[in-house]
Write an enzyme that holds these catalytic residues in place. Structure first.
Site, PDB file in Angstrom:
ATOM      1  CD  GLU A  62      -2.980  -1.259   2.176  1.00  0.00           C
ATOM      2  OE1 GLU A  62      -2.907  -0.445   3.115  1.00  0.00           O
ATOM      3  OE2 GLU A  62      -3.818  -2.174   2.138  1.00  0.00           O
ATOM      4  CD  GLU A 137      -4.413  -6.070   2.788  1.00  0.00           C
ATOM      5  OE1 GLU A 137      -3.183  -6.215   2.595  1.00  0.00           O
ATOM      6  OE2 GLU A 137      -4.884  -5.293   3.629  1.00  0.00           O
TER       7      GLU A 137
END
Length: 552
Positions: A62, A137
């Site tokens: 991320e 994810e």
């Protein structure tokens, strides 16, 4: 116990060692070849030392991935004969897609485009890359029936809406203390090693609707030819290995399928009859095995992954009634099974009295029951015969942090978030060479922890041995000072025992049995964990942890 060899392994870094960059640049991409070789050695080490084959590798969880690094990383993987390992980028959104379309070398280096929590949607640019698309994810939602609805919806709709052929749940098993950030947000829960209690939650049975009847290497059928939206709301997908066929249908409602993120646009689902037509080689199928889940709400009983009477197929056609908030698998696969397990042990509070001298571990193991929030805490050898194996905070250089704001210094928690009156003691040793600026022992520690650890509260006693001073703070960030003073008879390169007792509104601290100070505890600090830690990313050893109720 053996690991299922069909499970694929995917590695993704969150933080990196500080030596991959320098203290002024919080990025692993400053020296790309250095970081690429580090990751390659990790992959090789997983195989050499643990017989784990890493099949996929991400870049930085991320965080925006660096295209130059990805290209160098690909070449280094090839150099190490890891060319079959696939690179996933960028584990954030779809921002890598336009860069790939404008850079042929980057395009060649990336095997899979992955996004986190994409809300079942991709972008035009991502689709134009013609690369495999993943929701790399997803989920991270409380594992009740609404969480199960979220999981059922995204598994199907990530492909129906976004052409993503893989959906990866974070996280698989909740094995960290209640009250910590993301508590209860795994497919199942097992966070009481002292009691052995665990719970198989509803999302596990949702997973079985797909995972028991398809495997890595199977393929989705084309949209409009086995994949699509139902007339009354809901979706269906069809997956095949060209021999067997599995159809998964979900009709979960908006109010019962919202994930934690992103926001879910409004939609409606009604109970409906649906008719399907099988064609080609599957037109000869005579029956389909039928597995059913009904998520119950408002005191309605739930049905989890229950086999029903098989569905008969006539001339390739069959019809089925689909209730709202249901999940159906229809399949030619004969090996479906609703697993069974004995009743788990009864839940219990963290056991008191509690003690650990760390002698029963292998070197480099993590100590049981501690939940490290910053730093790396391992069992290490110490030369003192009275302290042969100890916990050591082994990171001696500021790491490349993932959290923003940065979580520092190292902290490790243990126990029960409901502890009020408690006595805790631990032995500590700070070396004169490379030693930490301080150690601390804390009680009534509260907070979400994780990346929010800097907001943690509690009663923290910090022993700065080199400067012969101490301070007591009401928070981990040391913004609220309760008292401070001089330390006497405490030295580097020597073992000492730090003890605290908090009872009601007062907390008392001693070192080696001699009173150091006492404070009145702020009324807001009523309960929480015990914690230990260091003053910075440097070495300190801890031994002989003891926790109990105070003597009245």
């Amino acid at each position: 116990m053996q690991r299922n060899p069909g499970i694929k392994l995917y590695g993704l870094s969150w933080s990196f060692p500080g030596w991959l960059s320098n203290s002024s640049v919080n990025s692993p991409f400053l020296y790309p070849a250095r970081t690429a070789n580090y990751l390659a050695r990790w992959i090789l080490g997983a195989k050499k030392h643990h017989n784990l084959t890493i099949d996929y590798i991400g870049i930085w969880n991320e965080r925006t991935a660096d295209p130059t690094f990805i290209k160098i990383f690909k070449s280094i993987l090839v150099k190490h004969k890891l060319q079959n390992l696939q690179i996933v980028a960028g584990d954030l959104h779809w921002e890598m897609a336009p860069k790939m379309l404008n850079d042929s070398h980057l395009y060649a280096a990336v095997d899979i485009l992955g996004a986190h929590y994409p809300g079942t949607m991709t972008t035009d640019m991502a689709f134009k890359t013609n690369k495999t698309l993943w929701s790399s994810e997803d989920f991270s939602t409380i594992n009740d029936n609404i969480g199960a609805g979220c999981w059922a919806r995204v598994i199907n709709q990530n492909y129906v809406n976004g052409y993503m052929s893989s959906t990866i749940a974070w996280n698989l098993i909740v094995s960290y203390y209640n009250t910590l950030i993301w508590s209860s947000m795994g497919l199942m829960t097992a966070n009481q090693p002292w009691s052995g209690h665990y719970s198989v939650e509803a999302p596990v049975w949702v997973t079985a609707h797909t995972a028991q009847f398809a495997a890595n290497g199977w393929h989705y059928l084309l949209h409009g030819k086995g994949v699509g939206h139902l007339d009354g709301g809901g979706t269906y997908v069809s997956i095949t290995d060209m021999k067997d066929l599995t159809i998964i249908i979900e009709t979960v409602s908006h109010n019962h399928s919202a994930c934690v993120r992103p926001p879910l646009p409004q939609y409606s689902v009604i109970a409906q009859n649906a008719t399907f037509q099988l064609k080609g080689s599957f037109g000869r199928v005579k029956r389909l095995f039928f597995w059913y889940t009904k998520l119950g709400f408002s005191n309605e009983e739930s049905v989890y992954f229950k086999e029903q009477e098989s569905v008969k197929v006539f001339n390739g056609s069959f019809s089925i009634f689909l209730d709202v908030d249901s999940l159906v698998t229809l399949t030619t696969v004969t090996k479906g099974k609703h697993g069974s397990f004995a009743d788990p042990p009864i839940q219990s509070h963290f056991p008191l009295p509690y003690s650990d001298d760390f002698q029963a571990y292998h070197v480099n193991e993590e100590p049981y029951n501690f939940a490290q929030q910053a730093g790396v805490w391992e069992i290490q050898l110490n030369n003192d015969l009275q302290h042969q194996q100890v916990i050591r905070q082994v990171i001696t250089e500021q790491p490349i942090h993932w959290c923003d704001p940065v979580v520092q210094p190292p902290i490790n928690i243990i126990g029960d978030p409901t502890w009020t009156d408690i006595t805790a003691s631990i032995d500590f040793f700070i070396p004169s060479r490379g030693g930490s600026s301080a150690v601390f022992l804390a009680v009534r520690v509260r907070g979400r922890m994780g990346c929010d650890t800097m907001a943690a509260t509690g009663v923290f006693f910090w022993a700065s041995v080199e400067t012969q001073t101490y301070r007591v703070t009401a928070d981990f960030a040391s913004t609220v000072l309760l008292t401070h003073g001089k330390l006497l008879g405490v030295f580097l390169d020597k073992w000492h025992t730090l003890t605290t007792t908090v009872q009601g509104e007062f907390c008392v601290w001693s070192i080696d049995g001699k009173l150091v100070t006492s404070v009145q505890v702020p009324t807001s600090l009523k309960e929480g964990f015990v914690a230990i830690g260091t003053g910075n990313f440097s070495a300190a050893d801890f031994d002989n942890v003891n926790i109990d109720r105070p003597v009245k």
